[in-house]
Each structure stands twice: as C-alpha cells, then as structure tokens.
Design a protein around this motif. Structure first.
Motif, mmCIF file in Angstrom:
data_model
loop_
_atom_site.group_PDB
_atom_site.id
_atom_site.type_symbol
_atom_site.label_atom_id
_atom_site.label_comp_id
_atom_site.label_asym_id
_atom_site.label_seq_id
_atom_site.Cartn_x
_atom_site.Cartn_y
_atom_site.Cartn_z
ATOM 1 N N PRO A 82 -3.071 -4.069 10.931
ATOM 2 C CA PRO A 82 -2.748 -4.433 9.516
ATOM 3 C C PRO A 82 -2.665 -2.737 8.766
ATOM 4 O O PRO A 82 -2.608 -2.049 7.458
ATOM 5 C CB PRO A 82 -4.060 -4.926 8.292
ATOM 6 C CG PRO A 82 -4.765 -5.150 9.797
ATOM 7 C CD PRO A 82 -3.911 -5.751 10.571
ATOM 8 N N LEU A 83 -4.115 -1.639 9.193
ATOM 9 C CA LEU A 83 -3.725 -0.531 9.821
ATOM 10 C C LEU A 83 -2.458 0.160 9.270
ATOM 11 O O LEU A 83 -1.685 1.134 9.070
ATOM 12 C CB LEU A 83 -4.438 0.187 10.181
ATOM 13 C CG LEU A 83 -4.542 1.705 10.239
ATOM 14 C CD1 LEU A 83 -5.021 2.561 9.530
ATOM 15 C CD2 LEU A 83 -5.504 2.017 11.601
ATOM 16 N N LEU A 84 -1.616 -0.438 10.313
ATOM 17 C CA LEU A 84 -0.202 0.484 10.253
ATOM 18 C C LEU A 84 0.808 -0.227 9.592
ATOM 19 O O LEU A 84 1.358 0.610 8.702
ATOM 20 C CB LEU A 84 0.417 -0.204 12.078
ATOM 21 C CG LEU A 84 -0.188 0.776 13.272
ATOM 22 C CD1 LEU A 84 -0.133 -0.499 14.588
ATOM 23 C CD2 LEU A 84 -0.008 1.994 13.006
ATOM 24 N N ILE A 85 0.158 -1.385 9.015
ATOM 25 C CA ILE A 85 1.591 -2.291 6.987
ATOM 26 C C ILE A 85 0.426 -0.990 7.131
ATOM 27 O O ILE A 85 1.869 -0.533 6.055
ATOM 28 C CB ILE A 85 0.939 -3.397 7.618
ATOM 29 C CG1 ILE A 85 1.479 -4.460 8.858
ATOM 30 C CG2 ILE A 85 1.538 -3.545 5.810
ATOM 31 C CD1 ILE A 85 1.296 -5.914 8.731
ATOM 32 N N GLU A 86 -0.132 -0.926 6.234
ATOM 33 C CA GLU A 86 -0.695 0.186 5.177
ATOM 34 C C GLU A 86 -0.586 1.568 4.982
ATOM 35 O O GLU A 86 0.581 2.266 4.154
ATOM 36 C CB GLU A 86 -2.238 0.394 5.225
ATOM 37 C CG GLU A 86 -2.450 0.468 3.691
ATOM 38 C CD GLU A 86 -2.227 0.049 2.782
ATOM 39 O OE1 GLU A 86 -1.975 1.178 1.307
ATOM 40 O OE2 GLU A 86 -2.259 -1.049 2.433
ATOM 41 N N THR A 87 -0.662 1.922 6.412
ATOM 42 C CA THR A 87 0.653 3.624 6.660
ATOM 43 C C THR A 87 2.101 3.137 6.396
ATOM 44 O O THR A 87 2.398 4.251 5.636
ATOM 45 C CB THR A 87 0.302 3.408 8.012
ATOM 46 O OG1 THR A 87 -1.950 3.939 8.734
ATOM 47 C CG2 THR A 87 0.579 5.847 7.932
ATOM 48 N N ALA A 88 2.631 2.128 7.022
ATOM 49 C CA ALA A 88 3.715 1.981 6.712
ATOM 50 C C ALA A 88 3.860 2.296 5.394
ATOM 51 O O ALA A 88 4.899 2.362 4.593
ATOM 52 C CB ALA A 88 4.710 0.875 7.377
ATOM 53 N N ALA A 89 3.127 1.597 4.780
ATOM 54 C CA ALA A 89 3.509 1.478 3.052
ATOM 55 C C ALA A 89 3.761 2.301 2.455
ATOM 56 O O ALA A 89 4.054 2.796 1.489
ATOM 57 C CB ALA A 89 3.037 0.195 2.650
ATOM 58 N N GLY A 90 2.398 3.354 2.473
ATOM 59 C CA GLY A 90 2.349 4.793 1.880
ATOM 60 C C GLY A 90 3.309 5.437 2.382
ATOM 61 O O GLY A 90 3.947 6.208 1.397
ATOM 62 N N PHE A 91 3.547 5.760 3.364
ATOM 63 C CA PHE A 91 4.803 6.314 4.030
ATOM 64 C C PHE A 91 6.508 5.789 3.147
ATOM 65 O O PHE A 91 7.001 6.582 2.425
ATOM 66 C CB PHE A 91 5.284 6.040 5.197
ATOM 67 C CG PHE A 91 4.716 6.424 6.307
ATOM 68 C CD1 PHE A 91 3.412 7.200 5.802
ATOM 69 C CD2 PHE A 91 4.667 6.363 8.204
ATOM 70 C CE1 PHE A 91 2.142 7.852 6.632
ATOM 71 C CE2 PHE A 91 3.650 7.080 8.353
ATOM 72 C CZ PHE A 91 2.946 8.279 8.111
ATOM 73 N N ASP A 92 6.464 5.045 2.593
ATOM 74 C CA ASP A 92 7.666 4.356 2.761
ATOM 75 C C ASP A 92 7.859 4.066 0.528
ATOM 76 O O ASP A 92 8.420 4.579 0.721
ATOM 77 C CB ASP A 92 7.659 2.452 2.245
ATOM 78 C CG ASP A 92 9.052 2.142 1.991
ATOM 79 O OD1 ASP A 92 9.866 1.967 2.343
ATOM 80 O OD2 ASP A 92 9.050 1.553 0.787
#
Length: 306
Positions: A82-92
């Motif tokens: 979930p940390l990677l998901i939040e990171t990718a969402a922030g990039f997106d």
C-alpha cells in the motif's frame, strides 16, 4: 466483477511475448487444489503457529483456498505494497514529485534490510527509492517513501482500497521501544490477496497506478518462500520464456513472522495469493517448517497455473 483477462496486466505481459497464444489455451473448468498446502498449514497450527491463507482465481473471481483469512496478523514488509500504491498515486496526480531527491543522512539510521546503506550514492530520487522498496523491501527506501507520502494518507488509501482490517503502523526500525508501534504493519490474507488481484486487474486506484505498482513488484528479488517453486532468476524474471508471470512481496520478522502476497499466472490459470505464518522461531527447524509451508504453496500454485 473480474475484468476480461485480455485487458489485465497478467494477460498483457504474456501476450507481449507469446502473441496471445498462452491465454487462448487457458482452462477455466478446472478448480485448483491444494491438499499438501493444507496439510502443511494444519501441521503448523497443531504445533501452535498462527496461520492465515487466501488464494483467489483471477479469471473466475472466486476463492479457491481459504483459512482464517479474516484474522488480522503482523505482516511486516507487506505494508510496502500500500505504500507503493500511495507513492504511485502521488506520482500520477502530481502531488508527489518522482524526481525529488532524498538524502540518506536525513533519515534515521536503520540496518535491518536493504542495499542503499551499502551504496556510495547518498542521494536518490523517489522513483529509485520506490524500485528499491519494491525489489528488496529496502529499509531506508521504505522510510523515505513513508516520509514523502505520510502515514495518514496511506491509512486513507487503504480504507479506499477496502483494507479495513489492515494497517501500516510505523516506519522500519532496528529496535522497537515501548512508545513505538509493536509492528510495522498488520493485515489479513483476504485483503492482501484481493489487493494483488486488484493490482494486476487495473482496479487499484486506476489502471495507470495499478500498472506502475505491478511493474515495480515484478522485479522483487526474494524468491525464497513461495517463489522458490517458480525456479525463476531472482534478479531478472519479468520476461519469462515460458510465459510465467510472477510478482510478489515477502515479509520477515525476527519475532517469528513470515508473510507473502503475490500473483502467479501461466497458460492454465492466474492466481492471487497471500499467506501469513506466525510461529515460535526458537530453532532453525521451527523456521524450516514455516518456510516449508510457503514452498509447498508455491509448488501447488505452479501445478495449477502451468
């Protein structure tokens, strides 16, 4: 509802190499079986371990193996997902700059895992840190991403993802004091297996975020548990000659926690899985019995997808 497999990352990655022939030979009339895994987990439970497992069929959207999958247990490094998901969402969405540099010396010292502490490069971008966190569960990288995104945002994201019994509680630490959270993260195998299914199906946040996180996880280098049965190369298995797709994240804890969540897909089927074992790590034999259960699951997953 499970999307058309031809629109998922599972099928797309296979089609990239085999032009769709693998997918066309899928058999959907065969229900996967896991008798040896069940026997191994029952043996651990009788010996006093806590076990939880969930395996789902990606094509049918059905559960094919379950055991105490609703029980919340310590899952250590699985919280990286979930940390990677939040990171990718922030990039997106532009709220997190992927090119932002992080200085290692600005982070609290930690030595439990990872490669960055051994590198000469003292500054890395958030994109590079996401790769390290996904591939190795690098402690410095994980803590840097957690600082960049914020634990409150990750908590909200996990609720949005349907992970109401799971939580990322704290950063990685060498030692946990009385004022620290007792674990890095908690979770259920049902929620983590579902999360992995949503990632490869493009349903986690949006297709772009799902694809990015799935790509990061395909470079995971720990194939010592479930992944041992795949016989893939630990340092390069994202384009397998036999059309096998495998992405995973493992979790180790010196207190006797082993956990893994992932997706394995072949010409016959695609399966999302999560397994957690909490045991008394009092000897190498106790540890081997726990690891044997993961390797057994891996063998039976392979038998069902190929």
């Amino acid at each position: 509802m499970v999307p058309d497999p031809d629109q998922s990352i599972v099928a797309t990655r296979r089609q990239r190499r085999h032009s769709g022939s693998r997918t066309s030979r899928r058999r959907t009339d065969r229900r996967p079986g896991f008798p040896l895994t069940l026997a191994a987990l029952e043996g651990l439970a009788v010996a006093g371990a806590q076990v939880s497992v969930h395996v789902a069929d990606l094509d049918r959207g059905s559960t094919v193996l379950t055991g105490d999958d609703f029980v919340t247990l310590p899952v250590g490094g699985l919280g990286v997902i979930p940390l990677l998901i939040e990171t990718a969402a922030g990039f997106d969405d532009g709220t997190v700059d992927p090119a932002r540099l992080v200085k290692r010396d600005d982070l609290d010292p930690v030595s439990v895992s990872g490669i960055w502490r051994h590198l000469a490069a003292s500054e890395l971008s958030l994109t590079d840190l996401a790769v390290l966190a996904a591939a190795q569960g690098d402690a410095y990288a994980t803590n840097a991403l957690l600082e960049a995104t914020g634990i409150e945002a990750i908590t909200r994201r996990m609720v949005d993802l349907g992970m109401r019994r799971s939580a990322l509680l704290d950063r990685v630490r060498d030692e946990r004091g009385p004022d620290d959270a007792p674990h890095v993260s908690l979770g259920t195998t049902r929620e983590y297996a579902t999360l992995m299914s949503d990632l490869v199906g493009g349903r986690a946040v949006n297709p772009a975020v799902s694809a990015q996180v799935s790509e990061w996880l395909t470079i995971g280098q720990d194939l010592s548990l479930v992944g041992a049965a795949t016989n893939l190369r630990a340092f390069g298995h994202d384009d397998d000659a036999h059309g096998l797709l495998f992405l995973n994240r493992t979790a180790y804890d010196d207190t006797g926690v082993r956990a893994e969540a992932g997706v394995i897909a072949g010409p016959r089927a695609g399966l999302a899985y999560a397994l957690t074992v909490c045991f008394d790590d009092v000897s190498p034999l106790h540890r081997d019995r726990a690891h044997h259960a993961f390797r057994t699951l891996g063998t039976e997953l392979m038998e069902n997808v190929h």
